[in-house]
Design a protein around this motif. Sequence first.
Motif, PDB file in Angstrom:
ATOM      1  N   ALA A 242       0.829  -1.207   0.000  1.00  0.00           N
ATOM      2  CA  ALA A 242       0.000   0.000   0.000  1.00  0.00           C
ATOM      3  C   ALA A 242       0.861   1.254   0.000  1.00  0.00           C
ATOM      4  O   ALA A 242       0.596   2.223  -0.732  1.00  0.00           O
ATOM      5  CB  ALA A 242      -0.931  -0.010   1.210  1.00  0.00           C
ATOM      6  N   GLN A 243       1.910   1.246   0.803  1.00  0.00           N
ATOM      7  CA  GLN A 243       2.794   2.412   0.844  1.00  0.00           C
ATOM      8  C   GLN A 243       3.562   2.573  -0.468  1.00  0.00           C
ATOM      9  O   GLN A 243       3.856   3.688  -0.900  1.00  0.00           O
ATOM     10  CB  GLN A 243       3.755   2.285   2.021  1.00  0.00           C
ATOM     11  CG  GLN A 243       3.065   2.409   3.373  1.00  0.00           C
ATOM     12  CD  GLN A 243       4.010   2.272   4.548  1.00  0.00           C
ATOM     13  OE1 GLN A 243       5.186   1.939   4.389  1.00  0.00           O
ATOM     14  NE2 GLN A 243       3.500   2.502   5.748  1.00  0.00           N
ATOM     15  N   LYS A 244       3.839   1.461  -1.118  1.00  0.00           N
ATOM     16  CA  LYS A 244       4.562   1.513  -2.390  1.00  0.00           C
ATOM     17  C   LYS A 244       3.744   2.214  -3.468  1.00  0.00           C
ATOM     18  O   LYS A 244       4.268   3.029  -4.230  1.00  0.00           O
ATOM     19  CB  LYS A 244       4.921   0.099  -2.846  1.00  0.00           C
ATOM     20  CG  LYS A 244       5.728   0.049  -4.142  1.00  0.00           C
ATOM     21  CD  LYS A 244       5.964  -1.395  -4.598  1.00  0.00           C
ATOM     22  CE  LYS A 244       6.835  -2.162  -3.628  1.00  0.00           C
ATOM     23  NZ  LYS A 244       7.179  -3.517  -4.141  1.00  0.00           N
TER      24      LYS A 244
ATOM     25  N   LEU B  37     -11.661   3.284  -6.476  1.00  0.00           N
ATOM     26  CA  LEU B  37     -11.610   1.987  -7.137  1.00  0.00           C
ATOM     27  C   LEU B  37     -10.281   1.754  -7.855  1.00  0.00           C
ATOM     28  O   LEU B  37      -9.750   0.647  -7.836  1.00  0.00           O
ATOM     29  CB  LEU B  37     -12.775   1.843  -8.120  1.00  0.00           C
ATOM     30  CG  LEU B  37     -14.182   1.962  -7.520  1.00  0.00           C
ATOM     31  CD1 LEU B  37     -15.239   1.629  -8.573  1.00  0.00           C
ATOM     32  CD2 LEU B  37     -14.349   1.074  -6.303  1.00  0.00           C
ATOM     33  N   SER B  38      -9.752   2.771  -8.500  1.00  0.00           N
ATOM     34  CA  SER B  38      -8.460   2.602  -9.178  1.00  0.00           C
ATOM     35  C   SER B  38      -7.361   2.308  -8.169  1.00  0.00           C
ATOM     36  O   SER B  38      -6.436   1.529  -8.442  1.00  0.00           O
ATOM     37  CB  SER B  38      -8.110   3.853  -9.994  1.00  0.00           C
ATOM     38  OG  SER B  38      -7.959   4.982  -9.156  1.00  0.00           O
ATOM     39  N   LYS B  39      -7.474   2.906  -6.989  1.00  0.00           N
ATOM     40  CA  LYS B  39      -6.483   2.661  -5.939  1.00  0.00           C
ATOM     41  C   LYS B  39      -6.586   1.217  -5.442  1.00  0.00           C
ATOM     42  O   LYS B  39      -5.579   0.563  -5.162  1.00  0.00           O
ATOM     43  CB  LYS B  39      -6.687   3.647  -4.791  1.00  0.00           C
ATOM     44  CG  LYS B  39      -6.619   5.116  -5.224  1.00  0.00           C
ATOM     45  CD  LYS B  39      -6.895   6.056  -4.073  1.00  0.00           C
ATOM     46  CE  LYS B  39      -7.103   7.487  -4.539  1.00  0.00           C
ATOM     47  NZ  LYS B  39      -5.992   8.030  -5.318  1.00  0.00           N
ATOM     48  N   GLY B  40      -7.813   0.715  -5.356  1.00  0.00           N
ATOM     49  CA  GLY B  40      -8.006  -0.662  -4.934  1.00  0.00           C
ATOM     50  C   GLY B  40      -7.478  -1.657  -5.952  1.00  0.00           C
ATOM     51  O   GLY B  40      -6.867  -2.670  -5.588  1.00  0.00           O
ATOM     52  N   VAL B  41      -7.700  -1.378  -7.239  1.00  0.00           N
ATOM     53  CA  VAL B  41      -7.181  -2.256  -8.292  1.00  0.00           C
ATOM     54  C   VAL B  41      -5.661  -2.254  -8.278  1.00  0.00           C
ATOM     55  O   VAL B  41      -5.012  -3.308  -8.348  1.00  0.00           O
ATOM     56  CB  VAL B  41      -7.715  -1.824  -9.677  1.00  0.00           C
ATOM     57  CG1 VAL B  41      -7.029  -2.621 -10.789  1.00  0.00           C
ATOM     58  CG2 VAL B  41      -9.222  -2.006  -9.749  1.00  0.00           C
ATOM     59  N   GLU B  42      -5.076  -1.066  -8.178  1.00  0.00           N
ATOM     60  CA  GLU B  42      -3.611  -0.966  -8.194  1.00  0.00           C
ATOM     61  C   GLU B  42      -2.997  -1.651  -6.986  1.00  0.00           C
ATOM     62  O   GLU B  42      -2.005  -2.388  -7.104  1.00  0.00           O
ATOM     63  CB  GLU B  42      -3.186   0.499  -8.245  1.00  0.00           C
ATOM     64  CG  GLU B  42      -1.680   0.677  -8.392  1.00  0.00           C
ATOM     65  CD  GLU B  42      -1.264   2.134  -8.532  1.00  0.00           C
ATOM     66  OE1 GLU B  42      -0.061   2.372  -8.722  1.00  0.00           O
ATOM     67  OE2 GLU B  42      -2.142   3.022  -8.428  1.00  0.00           O
ATOM     68  N   LEU B  43      -3.597  -1.427  -5.813  1.00  0.00           N
ATOM     69  CA  LEU B  43      -3.054  -2.033  -4.598  1.00  0.00           C
ATOM     70  C   LEU B  43      -3.129  -3.556  -4.658  1.00  0.00           C
ATOM     71  O   LEU B  43      -2.148  -4.252  -4.370  1.00  0.00           O
ATOM     72  CB  LEU B  43      -3.807  -1.524  -3.371  1.00  0.00           C
ATOM     73  CG  LEU B  43      -3.543  -2.270  -2.057  1.00  0.00           C
ATOM     74  CD1 LEU B  43      -2.050  -2.298  -1.733  1.00  0.00           C
ATOM     75  CD2 LEU B  43      -4.333  -1.655  -0.913  1.00  0.00           C
ATOM     76  N   MET B  44      -4.271  -4.096  -5.042  1.00  0.00           N
ATOM     77  CA  MET B  44      -4.407  -5.550  -5.032  1.00  0.00           C
ATOM     78  C   MET B  44      -3.503  -6.194  -6.077  1.00  0.00           C
ATOM     79  O   MET B  44      -2.955  -7.281  -5.848  1.00  0.00           O
ATOM     80  CB  MET B  44      -5.869  -5.941  -5.257  1.00  0.00           C
ATOM     81  CG  MET B  44      -6.163  -7.389  -4.939  1.00  0.00           C
ATOM     82  SD  MET B  44      -7.938  -7.753  -4.785  1.00  0.00           S
ATOM     83  CE  MET B  44      -8.050  -8.185  -3.044  1.00  0.00           C
ATOM     84  N   THR B  45      -3.319  -5.521  -7.205  1.00  0.00           N
ATOM     85  CA  THR B  45      -2.404  -6.040  -8.226  1.00  0.00           C
ATOM     86  C   THR B  45      -0.976  -6.042  -7.715  1.00  0.00           C
ATOM     87  O   THR B  45      -0.246  -7.036  -7.841  1.00  0.00           O
ATOM     88  CB  THR B  45      -2.493  -5.195  -9.508  1.00  0.00           C
ATOM     89  OG1 THR B  45      -3.852  -5.132  -9.953  1.00  0.00           O
ATOM     90  CG2 THR B  45      -1.639  -5.799 -10.617  1.00  0.00           C
ATOM     91  N   GLN B  46      -0.565  -4.919  -7.122  1.00  0.00           N
ATOM     92  CA  GLN B  46       0.787  -4.822  -6.581  1.00  0.00           C
ATOM     93  C   GLN B  46       0.993  -5.833  -5.460  1.00  0.00           C
ATOM     94  O   GLN B  46       2.057  -6.451  -5.344  1.00  0.00           O
ATOM     95  CB  GLN B  46       1.045  -3.407  -6.054  1.00  0.00           C
ATOM     96  CG  GLN B  46       2.475  -3.153  -5.599  1.00  0.00           C
ATOM     97  CD  GLN B  46       3.450  -3.190  -6.756  1.00  0.00           C
ATOM     98  OE1 GLN B  46       3.332  -2.431  -7.708  1.00  0.00           O
ATOM     99  NE2 GLN B  46       4.439  -4.075  -6.682  1.00  0.00           N
ATOM    100  N   LEU B  47      -0.025  -6.022  -4.641  1.00  0.00           N
ATOM    101  CA  LEU B  47       0.051  -6.972  -3.531  1.00  0.00           C
ATOM    102  C   LEU B  47       0.269  -8.389  -4.047  1.00  0.00           C
ATOM    103  O   LEU B  47       1.081  -9.143  -3.497  1.00  0.00           O
ATOM    104  CB  LEU B  47      -1.230  -6.890  -2.696  1.00  0.00           C
ATOM    105  CG  LEU B  47      -1.369  -7.858  -1.525  1.00  0.00           C
ATOM    106  CD1 LEU B  47      -0.229  -7.680  -0.527  1.00  0.00           C
ATOM    107  CD2 LEU B  47      -2.731  -7.661  -0.838  1.00  0.00           C
ATOM    108  N   ALA B  48      -0.443  -8.747  -5.109  1.00  0.00           N
ATOM    109  CA  ALA B  48      -0.268 -10.083  -5.688  1.00  0.00           C
ATOM    110  C   ALA B  48       1.154 -10.266  -6.204  1.00  0.00           C
ATOM    111  O   ALA B  48       1.794 -11.302  -5.959  1.00  0.00           O
ATOM    112  CB  ALA B  48      -1.274 -10.299  -6.819  1.00  0.00           C
ATOM    113  N   LEU B  49       1.656  -9.261  -6.908  1.00  0.00           N
ATOM    114  CA  LEU B  49       3.012  -9.346  -7.463  1.00  0.00           C
ATOM    115  C   LEU B  49       4.066  -9.386  -6.360  1.00  0.00           C
ATOM    116  O   LEU B  49       5.016 -10.182  -6.415  1.00  0.00           O
ATOM    117  CB  LEU B  49       3.270  -8.151  -8.384  1.00  0.00           C
ATOM    118  CG  LEU B  49       2.391  -8.074  -9.645  1.00  0.00           C
ATOM    119  CD1 LEU B  49       2.604  -6.742 -10.364  1.00  0.00           C
ATOM    120  CD2 LEU B  49       2.676  -9.244 -10.575  1.00  0.00           C
TER     121      LEU B  49
END
Length: 400
Positions: A315-317, A375-387
Amino acid sequence: MKLKKLVQQVMEEVITLRRHLHQNPEVSGEEIETSRRIQQQLEAAEIPFKTGFAKTGVLGIIQGGKPGGTVALRADIDALPIQEENDHGFKSIVPGKMHACGHDAHTSMLVGVGKVLQQMKSEIEGTVLLVFQPAEEDAPVGGSQQMMDDGVFEEFKPDAIFGQHVWPDLPAGQVGVLPNEVMGASDRFAIRVKGSGGHASMPHQANDAIIVANHLISQLQTIVSRNTDPLDSAVLTIGKIEGGYRYNVIADQVLMEGTVRTFKSAVKEMVKERIAHIISGVEKSFGASIELEYLDGYPATVNTPEWAAQVKSSAQKVLGREATPAVSPSLGGEDFSRFLLQYPGAFYWLGTSVESTEKQYPLHDPRFKLNEEALSKGVELMTQLALDTLDKLSQKEEAC
């Protein structure tokens, strides 16, 4: 920058999907069209998927171009039996049903995450599972355990699983995550008091069930105030009472329904035991008959510290170092808890409060709204979290 660009490319589709789902809500166990829409979205993105989990559940499967671990991302898909009272252009068109808990946003964001990851497939080390879960609102049964019983993770077992929930108490762009307990155990109970009826002018000929219920309610409240350690958390609420016929009739029966919320299993068991003891005592004191039906609901949602820390780091990233303020746990119940009983992972909140010019109504309110800018923040965070999770799993494998 590449990730942000890919996220922005799918956001129009994410918002369109969210609004469609919001207009066409389906409650627990009825998510047939919702499930079909998810499948259409995955098929269009060329994401393989399986169905047949908890009736309407869907599992999307993204296998990366490189070997690695497995991370699961979950979104719940059901709505609530609530009549929407908003007036925006995409309000529910289904009488008495509404996405008042943000599951429409969870579903659309996870579809967006899948679309982004599918475009990055060749770079991914491992497998990402997109878990679209029905019946989250159907406590105490839920849909998570049924999905697991139906073999949702039979082929691919998660090394870590994550759930994201919109949270109106946090501004858009902020994330709430805790290292241990984040949501409470949510049990429910029904108590039926049976006395004997009679004429209101002759109470000595009856056994007033309302009087018995009144004493019972007062004593039940002492469980939290006098039996629970002040440093622990517990809530006992009587939310519904039915009894009586008319003003001049003494009631022969009263039905009470309520809920118990706790974090610690020992506290939960103590509350259950005290309810039974108090009922027994009141029963003897008044010569009434009292029946208790206690339903164990969702267990407490307890994060794995390692993966909660990963949520905070990711999230901080993508959202900045100020994106993860200190938060307190909630005693709201969450079916994701059963996934966490079987697999390590974390459940976190995505801030979605509306602009300051509007009043923010809470989850489950017929006037609930969320800030679509989140919503864009949620998509970006969850994608980054998976990676990030897959990268961490690969590093662990290399170190072994």
